[in-house]
Scaffold this active site. Structure first.
Site, PDB file in Angstrom:
ATOM      1  N   ASP A  67       0.836  -1.207   0.000  1.00  0.00           N
ATOM      2  CA  ASP A  67       0.000   0.000   0.000  1.00  0.00           C
ATOM      3  C   ASP A  67       0.869   1.254   0.000  1.00  0.00           C
ATOM      4  O   ASP A  67       2.041   1.230   0.390  1.00  0.00           O
ATOM      5  CB  ASP A  67      -0.900  -0.021   1.240  1.00  0.00           C
ATOM      6  CG  ASP A  67      -2.215   0.704   1.017  1.00  0.00           C
ATOM      7  OD1 ASP A  67      -2.294   1.529   0.087  1.00  0.00           O
ATOM      8  OD2 ASP A  67      -3.170   0.450   1.773  1.00  0.00           O
ATOM      9  N   GLU A 106       3.394   5.112  -3.629  1.00  0.00           N
ATOM     10  CA  GLU A 106       3.671   6.213  -4.567  1.00  0.00           C
ATOM     11  C   GLU A 106       5.082   6.831  -4.418  1.00  0.00           C
ATOM     12  O   GLU A 106       5.631   7.215  -5.458  1.00  0.00           O
ATOM     13  CB  GLU A 106       2.606   7.309  -4.414  1.00  0.00           C
ATOM     14  CG  GLU A 106       1.221   6.897  -4.819  1.00  0.00           C
ATOM     15  CD  GLU A 106       0.500   6.059  -3.760  1.00  0.00           C
ATOM     16  OE1 GLU A 106      -0.466   5.356  -4.108  1.00  0.00           O
ATOM     17  OE2 GLU A 106       0.921   6.101  -2.589  1.00  0.00           O
ATOM     18  N   ASP A 132      -7.917   4.514  -3.534  1.00  0.00           N
ATOM     19  CA  ASP A 132      -9.052   4.822  -2.658  1.00  0.00           C
ATOM     20  C   ASP A 132     -10.094   5.675  -3.385  1.00  0.00           C
ATOM     21  O   ASP A 132     -10.331   6.843  -3.054  1.00  0.00           O
ATOM     22  CB  ASP A 132      -8.552   5.541  -1.401  1.00  0.00           C
ATOM     23  CG  ASP A 132      -7.609   4.668  -0.586  1.00  0.00           C
ATOM     24  OD1 ASP A 132      -7.689   3.433  -0.713  1.00  0.00           O
ATOM     25  OD2 ASP A 132      -6.786   5.214   0.160  1.00  0.00           O
TER      26      ASP A 132
END
Length: 954
Positions: free
Chosen positions: A553, A556, A630
């Protein structure tokens, strides 16, 4: 005097010609061309490297020599093929068996042609290159820009996964950076039979190299009273102690944690009503591009027309949405924005870009902030599949995912205890709902120990027993592992001692959202040593438990939400390779390498599976899938996932998924579920919520990975609706169908490796010569046979479907025959998604199973859709190891001759441990004259098969 000057110039040219290097130099794998450099920032050297008959690596630099840095995305060891070099007078020509490439001696402009002499791609006349010096942290580099010509009928696809619901990028622009819900991959596929891979890791732009501007930098702004200087902002709150405020706004720039402070001080955003209104006056005629950045609810009216119908995003995770408008010079146009912030902190912004210059409009433009040199790869192919094959030749094959990954995954934000996750999986088994994978999300560790890789003993008393219990229920378990570490953990200190932590967040005492807030940061995945340590920590703490897959998760990396770009770079650097300005976009790729190589080093025969929220070119080689982050729980967000998934597939990375139902939930749905839990009554909002999830599950069943995840309300089928409800029944139908299609699905997985296949396919891939499909983003092929047409409007009972020409079609549910090349409005009842099968398709259907390896497919139903010749090759292997890399797999070919009406089952090729030696096929022909619906137990011709070829008349 004039003649003397001419003579001096001529003498200088002769001296230069005598002293200059040869105009080109052939190398081991290509050619280097030296150009006359009029300015220090002009290209001085152009290099072509031949990496295949249809693969050319182009480099350019204003320096005397090329920098020696190696590519992060292109695999080493690619071998050249035979080629020739010729000096044609005004250019240098390089030729392979499939391409002719010419480089102008005067300006370095490059043209790619096929062997018939047709131009495939050409740089803009003059070369189209620019190099602007940039210095970051003491390192020199260049902001680079390349402009290519583009014919009017060209179309571009790829660029990763973005949320503005754009599909064909011709005439559009996209900023390429990584963020939650945004995955940037610098690769495009053109309908002109080529692809272009832009080898840059910094912030980049495609289509328009300019940055969006604030409104007052472009327009003359007038308030609602007509006075120049700004728009009228009206701020109203439900708070009793907050008076209505009106003020002038010269820009709408409240987009990050710094600029949001420009809102009225102490303005209570939750439940507020904000209006911006006035007029804008454009300086020039033309098409203006707007970029809306929003959290909460927003509508935009321009020239008294609703140009942005209501959209919503949760307060902490804003979204961007783009729209355009034709404006006339000097004409005042009314602008009205209605914004309802929806949280303690909400973000908002509206920026604009002036019309693009005529010689750049609709062209292919690339720009990157910082590179040592310019690098791009040209890929030629007769089809889009060939182009993606070339891309994977450059960036790496996509391993076959474990077979269980093709089944259903259940996830939740989050299972808070060991009992919750086990009881949920048991409920699936008790209800006979097929499932393969259950996911343990973040915060399974002690609250103050993020990055410890330890379990909170009060909630997870026996992690090994938990995983063993999941396996005993024939499930797999994936766990969330972040590259994030609290500064108080020993794991953080292990990285920090070696200089492998990004320290800015700790230095600035940035606290996260957990409990009182804890200080931590992310490790530097660009360091080989740090990557090894990251895996070693996972291997020591998680791997012995028997965990099956890894969820990476916030890759980035997302160290802090809603920051400006400069601070994002400060937080995520410097890296071991250089500044975060230069290495801004490739963190997820490096992080994936850590896990893939780590697991294969300790368990070389267990298939790796990674899921990551970000990605980059080459991600597929690390057995990694990406999900769309998300996203919100809105119909427009569901629709946007279709184009997002299709463009991600066209970016060469075959495995993609999303949060079915969306992740961030509107309050109205939460409240509706809470009310239902109290009184058992379905109100209007709950009714919509159930339909939204039903339609999303229908769509999700035909994506490469079938996965539900989100915040409350929970996404398990029985939490969405009770048994017997049409939502529940539809979800079960498509979950069972997914498993019945497992022989078809797993064959597609095999093809992604052996044939570099793409599973989720925009129609333009299979019907490239049908111009009607170039902009068609809400239908797609799922493999070679199935055309999927999601429904994304509330209470819709039908939708428009285009049936591509070149083939005819069958309705999946009835077998009705439909002529290709037409658009029809088709039925789409609540419980069914429009689904069609192309003529000539052969679809193998297996038994009804509860998990992927419950039992072998001893009987396979073969649906044969007559009307054209067709073929399909069934692929099988052991499903969990890498023996297929050494030949441990089998194939059975099926071919149908429509003229003779004969199906041929070929001789089985290959073999593997546990392979079925004997099986049965039930052959079900479907034709225009004899329609046949897809059925669980159809009547058909039964054929025994022991591996030898046979023919069956239909």
């Amino acid at each position: 005097m004039r003649n003397r000057k001419k003579l001096l110039n001529l003498l200088a040219l002769l001296i230069f010609a005598a002293c200059a290097e040869p105009p080109y130099q052939q190398t081991e794998d290509g050619v280097v061309i030296t150009l006359y450099q009029r300015h220090k920032t002009d290209a001085q050297r152009i290099r072509l490297r031949v990496l295949g008959d249809e693969l050319i690596h182009v480099s350019a630099t204003p320096e005397d020599e090329f920098s020696g840095d190696s590519s992060l995305i292109v695999i080493p060891g690619l071998r050249t093929v035979p080629y020739t070099i010729a000096d044609t007078g005004d250019s240098i020509a390089l030729s392979t068996a499939r391409l002719d490439v010419s480089v102008s001696k005067s300006d370095g402009g490059i043209t790619f042609k096929d062997k018939a002499g047709r131009v495939i791609l050409a740089e803009k006349q003059g070369g189209g290159k620019s190099f602007t010096p940039i210095e970051v942290e003491g390192t020199m580099g260049y902001s680079i820009r390349q402009l290519f010509d583009s014919p009017d009928d060209e179309a571009f696809y790829g660029l990763g996964q973005h949320q503005a619901d754009e599909f064909n990028y011709k005439g559009k622009s996209e900023e390429l950076f990584q963020y939650n819900t945004k995955v940037s991959v610098p690769f495009v596929v053109s309908n002109k039979n080529y692809g272009l891979l832009w080898d840059s890791y910094s912030l980049s732009r495609f289509g328009d190299s300019r940055e969006y501007k604030q409104l007052n930098q472009v327009f003359t702004l007038y308030d609602k009273g007509g006075q120049p200087g700004g728009l009228t902002g009206t701020y109203e709150s439900q708070a009793l102690d907050w008076p209505r405020m009106v003020r002038r706004e010269d820009s709408l720039h409240f987009e990050n944690i710094k600029t949001v402070r420009n809102l009225p001080e102490n303005f209570p955003l939750k439940g507020a009503d904000v209006t911006y209104e006035g007029t804008i006056e454009a300086p020039h005629d033309g098409t203006y591009q707007f970029n809306l950045y929003y959290a909460g609810y927003v509508k935009v009216y321009l020239n008294d027309e609703l140009v942005v119908p209501q959209r919503w995003r949760t307060s902490w995770n804003p979204n961007s949405y783009k729209f355009t408008s034709e404006l006339g010079a000097g004409k005042k146009v009314p602008l009205r924005i209605e914004w309802k912030p929806d949280g303690g902190r909400s973000y908002f912004g509206l920026r604009v870009q002036t019309p693009q210059e005529a010689d750049e409009l609709d062209k292919q433009v690339w720009w990157s902030e910082m590179n040592k040199k310019m690098d791009y790869y040209f890929i030629y192919g007769d089809s889009m599949d060939e182009i993606i094959k070339g891309y994977r030749t450059l960036t790496g094959k996509s391993p076959i995912m474990p077979k269980w990954a093709m089944g259903f995954w259940q996830s939740r934000e989050r299972y808070k205890t060991q009992d919750e996750i086990l009881s949920t999986l048991q409920e699936f088994r008790d209800r006979k709902i097929p499932i393969d994978n259950i996911v343990l999300d973040w915060n399974h560790w002690p609250e103050d120990a993020w990055g410890s890789h330890e379990f909170d003993e009060s909630r997870f008393p026996d992690p090994k027993a938990m995983v063993d219990s999941i396996h005993a229920m024939h499930g797999k378990m994936m766990i969330s592992v972040w590259p994030k570490f609290y500064a108080s953990t020993e794991h953080y200190r292990e990285f920090d001692r070696e200089g492998w932590m990004y320290r800015q967040a700790v230095k600035d005492s940035i606290r996260d959202w957990v409990g009182p807030g804890y200080v931590g940061s992310f490790y530097d995945a660009y360091s080989p040593g740090a990557r090894k340590l990251f895996w070693n920590q996972i291997h020591e703490h998680y791997y012995p438990l028997g965990i099956d897959a890894w969820w990476m998760d916030a890759s980035e990396p997302n160290i802090l939400d809603c920051t400006d770009m400069d601070y994002r770079k400060a937080l995520s650097g410097p890296t071991a390779l250089g500044s975060s300005t230069e290495y801004f976009n490739t963190y997820a790729l490096m992080n994936a390498e850590a896990i893939y190589n780590g697991q294969r080093s300790v368990a070389p025969d267990k298939r790796v599976f990674l899921l990551t929220r970000s990605g980059f070119a080459g991600l597929q080689r690390y057995s990694t899938a990406t999900w769309s982050g998300d996203i919100a729980t809105r119909w427009e967000d569901m629709k946007a996932q279709i184009s997002a998934g299709l463009n991600f597939a066209m970016s060469g990375i075959p495995y993609w998924t999303m949060d079915i139902g969306g992740f961030c939930v509107e309050d109205r749905y939460v409240n509706a579920q809470l009310e239902y839990d109290k009184n058992g009554k379905e109100n209007a909002d709950l009714r919509e919520w159930r339909e939204l999830n039903t339609r999303w599950y229908q769509f999700g069943a035909f994506t490469p990975l079938f996965r539900a995840h989100g915040q409350f309300p929970y996404r398990e089928p029985w939490h969405i609706a009770p048994e017997g409800h049409p939502a529940y029944q539809s979800i079960l139908y498509y979950t069972h169908l997914r498993y019945r299609l497992m022989p078809y699905l797993y064959t597609l997985a095999g093809q992604t490796y052996f044939d570099d296949y793409t599973i989720m396919r925009p129609l333009v891939m299979d019907f490239q010569h049908d111009r009607e499909v170039e902009n068609l983003s809400d239908q797609f092929m799922f493999g070679p046979a199935l055309m999927v047409c999601p429904v994304y409007e509330y209470q819709a009972q039908n939708r428009e479907v285009y049936f591509p020409k070149g083939t005819n079609w069958y309705d999946f549910y009835t077998g009705r025959y439909i002529q290709g090349g037409q658009q029809l409005r088709v039925d789409a009842p609540y419980d069914r998604i429009p689904l069609y099968i192309r003529e000539g398709a052969i679809i193998p259907v297996g038994p009804d199973i509860q998990y992927s390896d419950e039992k072998p497919a001893e009987t396979i139903v073969l649906y044969v859709y007559r009307g054209q010749d067709g073929s399909f090759t069934l692929y099988e292997d052991e499903g969990a190891n890498y023996n297929y890399e050494k030949g441990g797999y089998s194939t059975i070919s099926f071919s149908y001759d429509d003229t003779r009406g004969i199906l041929t089952i070929g001789e089985r090729a290959g073999g593997f441990d546990g392979m079925l030696e004997d099986r049965k096929f039930v052959i079900v022909p479907v034709s225009k004259e004899r329609p046949q619906a897809f059925e669980d137990e159809p009547q058909g011709k039964k054929v025994g098969y022991n591996g030898t070829a046979q023919t069956i008349p239909l």
